[in-house]
Design a protein around this motif. Structure first.
Motif, PDB file in Angstrom:
ATOM      1  N   LEU A 163      -0.195  -0.464   9.230  1.00 20.61           N
ATOM      2  CA  LEU A 163       0.883  -1.399   9.820  1.00 20.61           C
ATOM      3  C   LEU A 163       0.494  -2.783   9.335  1.00 20.61           C
ATOM      4  O   LEU A 163      -0.473  -3.207   9.209  1.00 20.61           O
ATOM      5  CB  LEU A 163       0.899  -1.611  11.338  1.00 20.61           C
ATOM      6  N   TYR A 164       1.585  -3.607   8.485  1.00 22.17           N
ATOM      7  CA  TYR A 164       1.325  -4.703   7.884  1.00 22.17           C
ATOM      8  C   TYR A 164       2.421  -5.809   8.549  1.00 22.17           C
ATOM      9  O   TYR A 164       3.314  -5.585   8.684  1.00 22.17           O
ATOM     10  CB  TYR A 164       1.497  -4.660   6.406  1.00 22.17           C
ATOM     11  N   LEU A 180       2.082  -5.138  -1.061  1.00 21.53           N
ATOM     12  CA  LEU A 180       1.680  -4.666  -2.324  1.00 21.53           C
ATOM     13  C   LEU A 180       0.401  -5.112  -3.169  1.00 21.53           C
ATOM     14  O   LEU A 180      -0.234  -4.452  -3.635  1.00 21.53           O
ATOM     15  CB  LEU A 180       2.754  -4.367  -3.336  1.00 21.53           C
ATOM     16  N   PRO A 181       0.484  -6.479  -3.357  1.00 24.35           N
ATOM     17  CA  PRO A 181      -0.487  -7.086  -4.101  1.00 24.35           C
ATOM     18  C   PRO A 181      -1.826  -7.133  -3.422  1.00 24.35           C
ATOM     19  O   PRO A 181      -2.705  -7.050  -4.071  1.00 24.35           O
ATOM     20  CB  PRO A 181      -0.045  -8.765  -4.383  1.00 24.35           C
ATOM     21  N   ARG A 240      -3.116  -3.431  -3.911  1.00 22.17           N
ATOM     22  CA  ARG A 240      -3.527  -3.347  -5.448  1.00 22.17           C
ATOM     23  C   ARG A 240      -4.816  -4.038  -5.564  1.00 22.17           C
ATOM     24  O   ARG A 240      -5.605  -3.351  -6.497  1.00 22.17           O
ATOM     25  CB  ARG A 240      -2.510  -3.718  -6.385  1.00 22.17           C
ATOM     26  N   HIS A 241      -5.099  -5.052  -4.865  1.00 20.56           N
ATOM     27  CA  HIS A 241      -6.317  -5.736  -5.289  1.00 20.56           C
ATOM     28  C   HIS A 241      -7.540  -5.443  -4.634  1.00 20.56           C
ATOM     29  O   HIS A 241      -8.589  -5.208  -4.791  1.00 20.56           O
ATOM     30  CB  HIS A 241      -6.173  -7.279  -4.978  1.00 20.56           C
ATOM     31  N   ARG A 242      -7.013  -5.094  -3.226  1.00 25.38           N
ATOM     32  CA  ARG A 242      -8.247  -4.646  -2.242  1.00 25.38           C
ATOM     33  C   ARG A 242      -8.340  -3.214  -2.091  1.00 25.38           C
ATOM     34  O   ARG A 242      -9.565  -3.064  -1.807  1.00 25.38           O
ATOM     35  CB  ARG A 242      -7.795  -5.191  -0.893  1.00 25.38           C
ATOM     36  N   GLY A 299      -3.517   3.951  -4.067  1.00 28.14           N
ATOM     37  CA  GLY A 299      -2.215   3.985  -4.778  1.00 28.14           C
ATOM     38  C   GLY A 299      -1.180   3.695  -4.252  1.00 28.14           C
ATOM     39  O   GLY A 299      -0.079   4.479  -4.181  1.00 28.14           O
ATOM     40  N   VAL A 300      -0.959   2.540  -3.129  1.00 25.55           N
ATOM     41  CA  VAL A 300       0.000   2.422  -2.384  1.00 25.55           C
ATOM     42  C   VAL A 300       1.286   1.684  -3.450  1.00 25.55           C
ATOM     43  O   VAL A 300       0.879   0.989  -3.982  1.00 25.55           O
ATOM     44  CB  VAL A 300      -0.204   1.554  -1.114  1.00 25.55           C
ATOM     45  N   ASN A 301       2.607   2.257  -3.415  1.00 24.71           N
ATOM     46  CA  ASN A 301       3.437   1.400  -4.298  1.00 24.71           C
ATOM     47  C   ASN A 301       4.792   1.447  -3.230  1.00 24.71           C
ATOM     48  O   ASN A 301       4.663   1.847  -2.233  1.00 24.71           O
ATOM     49  CB  ASN A 301       3.794   2.393  -5.313  1.00 24.71           C
TER      50      ASN A 301
END
Length: 545
Positions: free
Chosen positions: A308-309, A317-318, A321-323, A328-330
């Motif tokens: 949950l975000y 997404l950023p 991708r960084h953490r 592989g979340v897209n």
């Protein structure tokens, strides 16, 4: 108990006070040998409408008893059942149950939702126990005030789903940080702490309790001020539903949420790198921004990462991708919705509606189960995770593991802020669970839980090995009945310090304050701290002068 004394005179004064307390407690001691169930039932019948009382002889007794039982393991013919079930519709009915129970030697157990993992809110493991159940299912009002400040008064018999639904109707920008399962009763959940998908942003459910209404062991109706600071501290995570009295309702602070939240579920098999990703998750998940919560369900050869975000997919997404690039979340994984919609989606899946969280039963209510828990303070090695997948999760009678990351708000408060002590330094909680459909499978299915729990001992918290009070487990220990106050306290420490660490002693002191003769008791209720222990401590202080 730490005692500060400036002279031997003050120590003597304290000893005199303690001796007076001992005499008072002795005069109030509960004599169960004089129990008379018939007199108790007559007393109840005279003090409340008959339709709120269900004796064992009542045709409706079996259905009322089973109405919120979530584990049919505890509905077997050889399980010790209550003499009757009381279903109050107002505070006076609960008070009358206490008065009649004290008068006629019948103890009370309090049930709000039936999710007690050991069923101690409605059954006893000791044959011949004389007790009644106060079932709060008819007390389920939720009254939301949008504020400021935004608050809600919620009765203990309401479910989390009913609380969430009322909050969601009042405002799309408010929420309450509690558990995932909407069928859980509010009373039991808050009395054990309560955490869910908002724990890293907003902490425990119990952290947000600002008032409560309690019926104590004398039948008095108390609020935050009249129950006293220590008792109010104790009921917010210290097992208040079964130890300190009958908590009828709670005033809670609501928390802000954005108009859009994002959820995702990404499943990874062992062939897809689940072992490495899970090992990495341990260090990443507790250190993510507080708005982001990523838990893991591990079953078979698959780890499912559920998130949950508190924000949009574009913002999420950023960060991922960084953490946590290994997951592989897209964009195709993202599902945007309101917070209240996420409650239904996370627990019930795609296609569930907000109205579905008002259902007071769940799909697993007819399934037998066993669970226990651990806390992890140092990451488990990759090789150990590989062994868990190949040796334990691959078994034909295997269950599942649920991993909830900590950090963030839950870790910001000191261990003594509430009875719930699992805060700073905790990476995540583990819940081990297994399910089965018939009693003949219990040995293997529950045995898997026990054996995996034993295997995990070197890899989890130590001194004490910690556990979560809302995942109650009698394997951790039981109270000793009729063994004397000192022995009862020492027996309670065996399981109590696993749930509460150093807070257990303060809980026992609060118990002595509100219920010194231990009227509200069960196999894992808080025992009152023995006056004899206080006298021993005072003697030690005296010898130092």
């Amino acid at each position: 108990m730490h005692v500060e004394a400036s002279s031997s005179t003050s120590v003597a004064s304290l000893r005199t006070m303690a001796l007076a307390m001992l005499i008072m407690i002795s005069s109030l001691f509960f004599h169960s040998s004089y129990a008379s169930s018939n007199d108790f039932l007559r007393c109840l019948s005279a003090s409340k409408p008959k339709q709120l009382l269900f004796a064992q002889s009542s045709p409706r007794f079996p259905s009322v008893l089973a109405s919120s039982v979530r584990n049919p393991r505890f509905l077997t013919p050889w399980t010790a059942r209550p003499l009757c079930i009381v279903t109050p519709t107002n505070a006076s009915h609960a008070q009358a149950a206490v008065v009649c129970g004290r008068r006629h030697g019948v103890r009370l157990r309090v049930r709000s939702g039936g999710h007690d993992y050991e069923g101690l809110s409605y059954r006893s493991v000791r044959p011949g126990a004389a007790f009644a159940v106060v079932d709060l299912a008819r007390l389920r009002s939720v009254r939301v005030t949008r504020g400021p400040p935004a608050t809600a008064w919620v009765d203990s018999g309401a479910t989390l789903g009913e609380l969430y639904h009322a909050v969601g109707r009042a405002s799309g920008r408010l929420a309450f940080p509690a558990g995932l399962c909407p069928t859980v009763g509010v009373g039991g959940h808050l009395s054990g702490g309560g955490f869910g998908m908002l724990l890293r942003k907003h902490g425990l459910a119990a952290d947000h309790v600002v008032n409560a209404v309690l019926v104590d062991a004398k039948g008095r109706l108390l609020d935050r001020n009249s129950m006293g600071r220590d008792v109010f501290w104790a009921i917010r995570g210290g097992g208040g539903g079964g130890s300190f009295g009958i908590v009828l309702s709670w005033k809670v602070k609501l928390v802000p949420v954005p108009p859009t939240v994002t959820v995702f579920t990404v499943a990874k098999s062992v062939q897809e790198g689940a072992v490495d990703i899970l090992a990495k998750w341990q260090e990443v998940a507790p250190a993510l921004p507080d708005d982001l919560f990523v838990r893991v369900l591990v079953q078979g050869r698959v780890a499912s990462f559920q998130s949950l975000y508190l924000g949009t997919c574009d913002a999420l997404l950023p960060v991922m991708r960084h953490r946590f690039p290994a997951l592989g979340v897209n964009r195709k994984h993202c599902k945007e919705m309101t917070w209240i919609q996420s409650v239904a989606y996370v627990y019930l899946g795609s296609g569930a509606t907000v109205e579905d969280i008002l259902n007071r039963t769940s799909a697993v209510d007819a399934v037998f189960s066993k669970a226990t828990s651990d806390y992890v303070r140092r990451g488990i090695s990759r090789d150990t995770w590989a062994e868990i997948f190949t040796r334990w999760l691959a078994k034909p009678d295997a269950g599942l593991m649920i991993l909830d990351p900590y950090g963030g708000k839950i870790a910001d408060m000191p261990e003594s802020a509430t009875p719930f002590p699992h805060r700073g330094g905790v990476l995540y909680n583990i819940q081990y669970m297994n399910f089965w459909e018939g009693a003949n499978e219990e040995a293997a299915r529950a045995g898997w839980v026990r054996d995996l729990y034993t295997f995990m001992e070197p890899h989890v918290s130590k001194n004490p090995r910690q556990a979560y009070a809302n995942y109650k487990d009698l394997w951790l220990g039981e109270n000793v009945v009729g063994a004397g106050a000192i022995r009862s306290f020492e027996a309670g420490r065996v399981w109590g310090e696993k749930y509460y660490k150093g807070n257990f002693r303060r809980l026992a002191m609060a118990k002595r304050e509100i219920d010194p003769d231990d009227y509200f008791s069960n196999e894992q209720s808080i025992p009152p701290l023995a006056v004899q222990l206080i006298l021993t401590n005072m003697a030690q202080v005296d010898r130092s002068y």
